[in-house]
Design an enzyme around this catalytic site. Structure first.
Site, PDB file in Angstrom:
ATOM      1  N   GLY A 144       7.266  -1.925  -1.834  1.00  0.00           N
ATOM      2  CA  GLY A 144       6.498  -0.575  -2.001  1.00  0.00           C
ATOM      3  C   GLY A 144       7.499   0.350  -2.888  1.00  0.00           C
ATOM      4  O   GLY A 144       6.977   0.460  -3.950  1.00  0.00           O
ATOM      5  N   ARG A 145       8.790   0.803  -2.531  1.00  0.00           N
ATOM      6  CA  ARG A 145       9.237   1.937  -3.358  1.00  0.00           C
ATOM      7  C   ARG A 145       9.689   1.274  -4.753  1.00  0.00           C
ATOM      8  O   ARG A 145       9.537   1.930  -5.604  1.00  0.00           O
ATOM      9  CB  ARG A 145      10.200   2.369  -2.428  1.00  0.00           C
ATOM     10  CG  ARG A 145      10.056   3.479  -1.439  1.00  0.00           C
ATOM     11  CD  ARG A 145      11.086   3.478  -0.276  1.00  0.00           C
ATOM     12  NE  ARG A 145      11.307   2.267   0.269  1.00  0.00           N
ATOM     13  CZ  ARG A 145      12.386   2.272   0.950  1.00  0.00           C
ATOM     14  NH1 ARG A 145      12.934   3.375   1.687  1.00  0.00           N
ATOM     15  NH2 ARG A 145      12.591   1.104   1.818  1.00  0.00           N
ATOM     16  N   GLY A 204      12.066  -3.107   2.881  1.00  0.00           N
ATOM     17  CA  GLY A 204      13.571  -2.936   2.395  1.00  0.00           C
ATOM     18  C   GLY A 204      13.787  -4.281   1.758  1.00  0.00           C
ATOM     19  O   GLY A 204      15.028  -4.696   1.528  1.00  0.00           O
ATOM     20  N   TYR A 227      -0.959   4.400  12.887  1.00  0.00           N
ATOM     21  CA  TYR A 227      -2.457   4.813  12.667  1.00  0.00           C
ATOM     22  C   TYR A 227      -3.229   4.627  13.653  1.00  0.00           C
ATOM     23  O   TYR A 227      -3.049   3.734  14.660  1.00  0.00           O
ATOM     24  CB  TYR A 227      -2.566   4.816  11.525  1.00  0.00           C
ATOM     25  CG  TYR A 227      -1.422   5.585  10.389  1.00  0.00           C
ATOM     26  CD1 TYR A 227      -1.458   7.057  10.517  1.00  0.00           C
ATOM     27  CD2 TYR A 227      -0.908   4.937   9.560  1.00  0.00           C
ATOM     28  CE1 TYR A 227      -0.581   7.656   9.816  1.00  0.00           C
ATOM     29  CE2 TYR A 227      -0.085   5.464   8.726  1.00  0.00           C
ATOM     30  CZ  TYR A 227       0.169   6.882   8.998  1.00  0.00           C
ATOM     31  OH  TYR A 227       0.958   7.447   8.085  1.00  0.00           O
ATOM     32  N   HIS A 284      -5.781  -1.410   7.833  1.00  0.00           N
ATOM     33  CA  HIS A 284      -4.499  -1.222   8.125  1.00  0.00           C
ATOM     34  C   HIS A 284      -4.299  -0.642   9.572  1.00  0.00           C
ATOM     35  O   HIS A 284      -4.825   0.222  10.371  1.00  0.00           O
ATOM     36  CB  HIS A 284      -4.381   0.361   7.264  1.00  0.00           C
ATOM     37  CG  HIS A 284      -3.135   0.995   7.486  1.00  0.00           C
ATOM     38  ND1 HIS A 284      -2.036   0.723   8.180  1.00  0.00           N
ATOM     39  CD2 HIS A 284      -2.788   2.282   6.739  1.00  0.00           C
ATOM     40  CE1 HIS A 284      -1.055   1.375   7.855  1.00  0.00           C
ATOM     41  NE2 HIS A 284      -1.550   2.606   7.279  1.00  0.00           N
ATOM     42  N   ARG A 292      -2.606  -5.914   8.219  1.00  0.00           N
ATOM     43  CA  ARG A 292      -1.267  -5.353   8.385  1.00  0.00           C
ATOM     44  C   ARG A 292      -0.903  -4.747   9.584  1.00  0.00           C
ATOM     45  O   ARG A 292      -1.639  -3.833  10.338  1.00  0.00           O
ATOM     46  CB  ARG A 292      -0.989  -4.299   7.337  1.00  0.00           C
ATOM     47  CG  ARG A 292       0.313  -3.632   7.054  1.00  0.00           C
ATOM     48  CD  ARG A 292       0.583  -3.052   6.108  1.00  0.00           C
ATOM     49  NE  ARG A 292       1.923  -3.180   5.462  1.00  0.00           N
ATOM     50  CZ  ARG A 292       2.609  -2.156   4.779  1.00  0.00           C
ATOM     51  NH1 ARG A 292       2.193  -0.997   4.748  1.00  0.00           N
ATOM     52  NH2 ARG A 292       3.744  -2.517   4.050  1.00  0.00           N
ATOM     53  N   PRO A 309       0.844  -1.290   0.093  1.00  0.00           N
ATOM     54  CA  PRO A 309      -0.085   0.069  -0.040  1.00  0.00           C
ATOM     55  C   PRO A 309       0.872   1.323   0.142  1.00  0.00           C
ATOM     56  O   PRO A 309       1.781   1.367   0.863  1.00  0.00           O
ATOM     57  CB  PRO A 309      -0.631  -0.193   1.208  1.00  0.00           C
ATOM     58  CG  PRO A 309      -0.153  -1.303   2.074  1.00  0.00           C
ATOM     59  CD  PRO A 309       0.736  -1.862   1.100  1.00  0.00           C
ATOM     60  N   LEU A 310       0.456   2.281  -1.020  1.00  0.00           N
ATOM     61  CA  LEU A 310       1.308   3.321  -1.176  1.00  0.00           C
ATOM     62  C   LEU A 310       0.471   4.528  -1.330  1.00  0.00           C
ATOM     63  O   LEU A 310      -0.027   4.851  -2.298  1.00  0.00           O
ATOM     64  CB  LEU A 310       2.287   3.245  -2.155  1.00  0.00           C
ATOM     65  CG  LEU A 310       3.365   2.235  -2.248  1.00  0.00           C
ATOM     66  CD1 LEU A 310       3.857   1.470  -3.656  1.00  0.00           C
ATOM     67  CD2 LEU A 310       4.514   2.692  -1.418  1.00  0.00           C
TER      68      LEU A 310
HETATM   69  C1  LIG Z   1       5.311   6.982  -0.571  1.00  0.00           C
HETATM   70  C2  LIG Z   1       4.844   6.019   0.239  1.00  0.00           C
HETATM   71  C3  LIG Z   1       3.503   5.906   0.771  1.00  0.00           C
HETATM   72  C4  LIG Z   1       3.154   4.920   1.696  1.00  0.00           C
HETATM   73  N1  LIG Z   1       1.915   4.902   1.984  1.00  0.00           N
HETATM   74  C5  LIG Z   1       1.495   3.756   2.857  1.00  0.00           C
HETATM   75  C6  LIG Z   1       0.067   3.410   3.132  1.00  0.00           C
HETATM   76  O1  LIG Z   1      -0.836   4.169   2.724  1.00  0.00           O
HETATM   77  N2  LIG Z   1      -0.145   2.414   3.854  1.00  0.00           N
HETATM   78  C7  LIG Z   1       0.725   1.766   4.397  1.00  0.00           C
HETATM   79  O2  LIG Z   1       0.381   0.695   5.120  1.00  0.00           O
HETATM   80  N3  LIG Z   1       2.154   1.829   4.001  1.00  0.00           N
HETATM   81  C8  LIG Z   1       2.604   2.849   3.097  1.00  0.00           C
HETATM   82  N4  LIG Z   1       3.799   3.001   3.169  1.00  0.00           N
HETATM   83  C9  LIG Z   1       4.768   2.071   3.604  1.00  0.00           C
HETATM   84  C10 LIG Z   1       4.895   0.897   2.453  1.00  0.00           C
HETATM   85  O3  LIG Z   1       3.873   0.180   2.236  1.00  0.00           O
HETATM   86  C11 LIG Z   1       6.103  -0.006   3.236  1.00  0.00           C
HETATM   87  O4  LIG Z   1       5.707  -0.485   4.096  1.00  0.00           O
HETATM   88  C12 LIG Z   1       7.496   0.949   2.723  1.00  0.00           C
HETATM   89  O5  LIG Z   1       7.463   1.493   1.712  1.00  0.00           O
HETATM   90  C13 LIG Z   1       8.678  -0.025   2.996  1.00  0.00           C
HETATM   91  O6  LIG Z   1       8.651  -1.176   2.155  1.00  0.00           O
HETATM   92  P1  LIG Z   1       9.799  -0.916   0.787  1.00  0.00           P
HETATM   93  O7  LIG Z   1      10.911  -1.201   1.379  1.00  0.00           O
HETATM   94  O8  LIG Z   1       9.401  -2.035  -0.150  1.00  0.00           O
HETATM   95  O9  LIG Z   1       9.560   0.316   0.153  1.00  0.00           O
HETATM   96  C14 LIG Z   1       4.363   3.970   2.178  1.00  0.00           C
HETATM   97  C15 LIG Z   1       5.509   4.135   2.036  1.00  0.00           C
HETATM   98  C16 LIG Z   1       5.888   5.178   1.067  1.00  0.00           C
HETATM   99  C17 LIG Z   1       7.353   5.420   0.582  1.00  0.00           C
END
Ligand SMILES: Cc1cc2nc3c(=O)[nH]c(=O)nc-3n(C[C@H](O)[C@H](O)[C@H](O)COP(=O)(O)O)c2cc1C
Length: 368
Positions: A321-322, A300, A181, A176, A228, A25-26
């Site tokens: 995510g990223r 990560g 949150y 979530h 989550r 989720p992003l």
């Molecule tokens: C731009 C951005 C927005 C995010 N929005 C959410 C979100 O809406 N809900 C959520 O549970 N986590 C959110 N996260 C956390 C990501 O889901 C994820 O846990 C985090 O990026 C680490 O994973 P990664 O290393 O694969 O990027 C967000 C992270 C980023 C970078």
């Protein structure tokens, strides 16, 4: 060469996921319109990523009180349902699957989002963090503690959101309960000083989550509900853990075995917590033996560590995510062992196509 663990299909209830590369989720703050409705840009963005085994949508507020960031999409008005329906239809046409993440930020908000009223929370404790409002970053304030009755109404907000998610054509929902949150605020002692049935013992601190599962499963079967959690979150998102935190999460994870959920989605610590004896530094390894269903792990991971965590038996799927922001065709790139594109942090939360729908897929890149 044998198939990579990440690229093997997996059964999730009656859904068959084509791979284990999940889009995390992003929040992208592109619902910059009066109704916080998903737009045609959302349709394009999610469709570009339909090759994920499962897309988990951006956190989507279940009510106006649940808002804490600018331009986030909601799931409580007819316009929002209609906007999301266009997204799910387009993703399904591309053979993708998509859950919506149901979100309430609780105290991680600001009066600017609530007509000058305080944000709501389990207890009146300021997270001492920043909220990103239409005026830029603002200090968070002391929130107002929800009454017992209001906690139950909040559960109903999640229930209505689940009903709306059915109308919007989602394959399932993710609750979530992570990242500091509202639901997470109930789990931790620093944010929850309640003396009613929602505070005190670990059973009470976790109660709201189980009430939300019970309420939402009226509209989605248990095997289309994901949860989550971020058990070792500490020092970020206004969250402070203590000696009772991990036992509380162990209780929650074990109790989740009572439900035939789509998955449990866990995050590894977002920052270094190795100096905190009372926290767990390897979440997948610690919680895998406690949970019997599908376990999704996040935070990560790259291609190599993602394959390894599945091969080691510590997770069934990996949420990216990223990497999914900057690589819309991430599963294909893994399959081809192709180079990955870097993400541009500056365009994470700004309006427009730039950094949202303009990351090329492999066949769109100029290959020399
Ligand atoms: C731009 C951005 C927005 C995010 N929005 C959410 C979100 O809406 N809900 C959520 O549970 N986590 C959110 N996260 C956390 C990501 O889901 C994820 O846990 C985090 O990026 C680490 O994973 P990664 O290393 O694969 O990027 C967000 C992270 C980023 C970078």
């Amino acid at each position: 060469m044998s198939q990579q663990a990440l690229l093997k299909p997996i059964k999730m209830g009656d859904l068959e996921l084509k791979n284990r590369v999940i889009m995390a989720p992003l929040t992208r703050s592109r619902a910059d319109n009066e109704y916080n409705t998903p737009t045609d840009m959302h349709v394009k963005y999610y469709t570009q990523r339909a090759s994920a085994g499962l897309i988990i949508s951006e956190g989507s507020q279940v009510s106006p009180e649940a808002i804490g960031y600018i331009n986030t999409a909601g799931i409580y008005t007819p316009e929002q349902i209609e906007g999301w329906k266009k997204v799910t239809d387009a993703v399904h046409k591309e053979d993708g699957k998509i859950f919506i993440q149901l979100w309430h930020v609780g105290r991680m908000s600001h009066p600017d989002f609530h007509n000058g009223n305080k944000p709501v929370a389990p207890s009146a404790v300021n997270p001492n963090d920043k909220a990103y409002t239409y005026q830029g970053f603002m200090d968070t304030v002391e929130p107002r503690a929800l009454t017992t009755e209001e906690v139950k109404e909040t559960v109903q907000d999640f229930k209505r959101a689940a009903k709306n998610a059915v109308k919007a054509g989602f394959d399932g929902i993710e609750i979530h309960s992570s990242n500091g949150y509202l639901i997470h605020q109930f789990f931790n002692n620093t944010s929850n000083h309640r003396t009613d049935e929602y505070g005190g013992s670990k059973e009470n601190k976790a109660r709201i989550l189980f009430e939300i599962i019970e309420a939402t499963k009226v509209f989605f079967p248990e095997n289309k509900i994901g949860v989550r959690l971020n058990p070792s979150l500490h020092g970020v998102f206004g969250t402070e853990a203590d000696e009772e935190t991990i036992p509380t999460f162990e209780y929650i994870v074990e109790k989740l075995n009572d439900y035939d959920l789509a998955y449990l989605h866990l995050s590894e610590p977002f920052n270094d917590v190795s100096d905190k004896d009372f926290l767990v530094t390897n979440i997948a390894e610690h919680f895998r033996p406690l949970y019997k269903g599908n376990l999704m792990i996040n935070a990560g991971f790259d291609q190599e560590s993602g394959n390894k965590v599945i091969e080691d038996g510590n997770a069934d799927m990996v949420a990216y995510g990223r990497l999914f922001i900057s690589n819309p065709d991430l599963p294909l790139r893994f399959e081809k062992n192709a180079e990955l594109q870097n993400w541009d942090r500056d365009t994470f939360y700004v309006p427009g196509e730039k950094g949202y729908t303009d990351y090329p897929k492999l066949d769109q890149e100029k290959v020399s």
